[in-house]
Design a protein around this motif. Structure first.
Motif: not given
Length: 208
Positions: A177-187
């Protein structure tokens, strides 16, 4: 949580930089000899977090299927994209290991990561319908061309009318899950590409 998600719509959209060099289904050969040529890659993945996740998944996938690969079977990493809203994006990394997968994940483009083909599926492009009811489908002739180069062993068996046993293989998918180009979650979990994933946003757990 709903108000929180809606508030992201007012922020500047920063999409992951994917260069679409050619249109969908333009994966053709350069010298006209399709038996000996490679498929053309039409996408370049430039986000380092996405490349890293694909690399990790490749390492797992090829190690987990080493015996089958040594026997001539083919397996690839697939990616499905989904826009959650104007600022939040989901990329799901999953295995592609059978000719029939080509139909289900079309339309798609091809790219290469670490020298291996990656199937970039445009999951937003079709609704949740059976293949025969989808708005767009890959043609049978295109399936044959992809199968010839991506799954040569299976393609040869089918053309010789030899029995092909579909191997059931359901490892965990990787949900990014990305917010803009930043990864905020990896599941990492087993499930469907469109599954909602619980993530933390500003200290609050929401399902996206």
């Amino acid at each position: 949580a709903t108000k929180l998600i809606k508030s992201f719509r007012y922020m500047n959209k920063k999409a992951i930089k994917l260069i679409m060099l050619l249109g969908l289904f333009s994966c053709c050969t350069s010298d006209g000899n399709k038996e000996n040529s490679e498929l053309e890659c039409t996408v370049e993945i430039r986000n380092k977090d996405l490349v890293e996740a694909i690399t990790d998944y490749q390492d797992f996938l090829y190690k987990d299927n080493k015996k089958y690969i040594e026997q001539g079977d083919s397996i690839y990493v697939g990616i499905a994209s989904k826009d959650i809203n104007d600022s939040i994006y989901r990329y799901v990394v999953f295995p592609v290991y059978d000719i029939s997968d080509i139909k289900y994940h079309a339309p798609f483009d091809l790219c290469k990561v670490n020298g291996h083909y990656v199937i970039f599926s445009h999951d937003n492009a079709h609704p949740i319908f059976p293949i025969e009811r989808r708005f767009c489908r890959i043609t049978d002739s295109a399936v044959q061309e992809y199968a010839k180069l991506l799954f040569p062993k299976e393609y040869e068996m089918l053309n010789k009318k030899e029995r092909h046993v579909i191997r059931l293989y359901e490892p965990k998918n990787c949900y990014l899950t990305f917010f803009g180009d930043s990864l905020i979650d990896k599941t990492n979990k087993q499930g469907m590409i469109r599954d909602a994933i619980p993530i933390m946003l500003n200290g609050e757990e929401v399902y996206l």
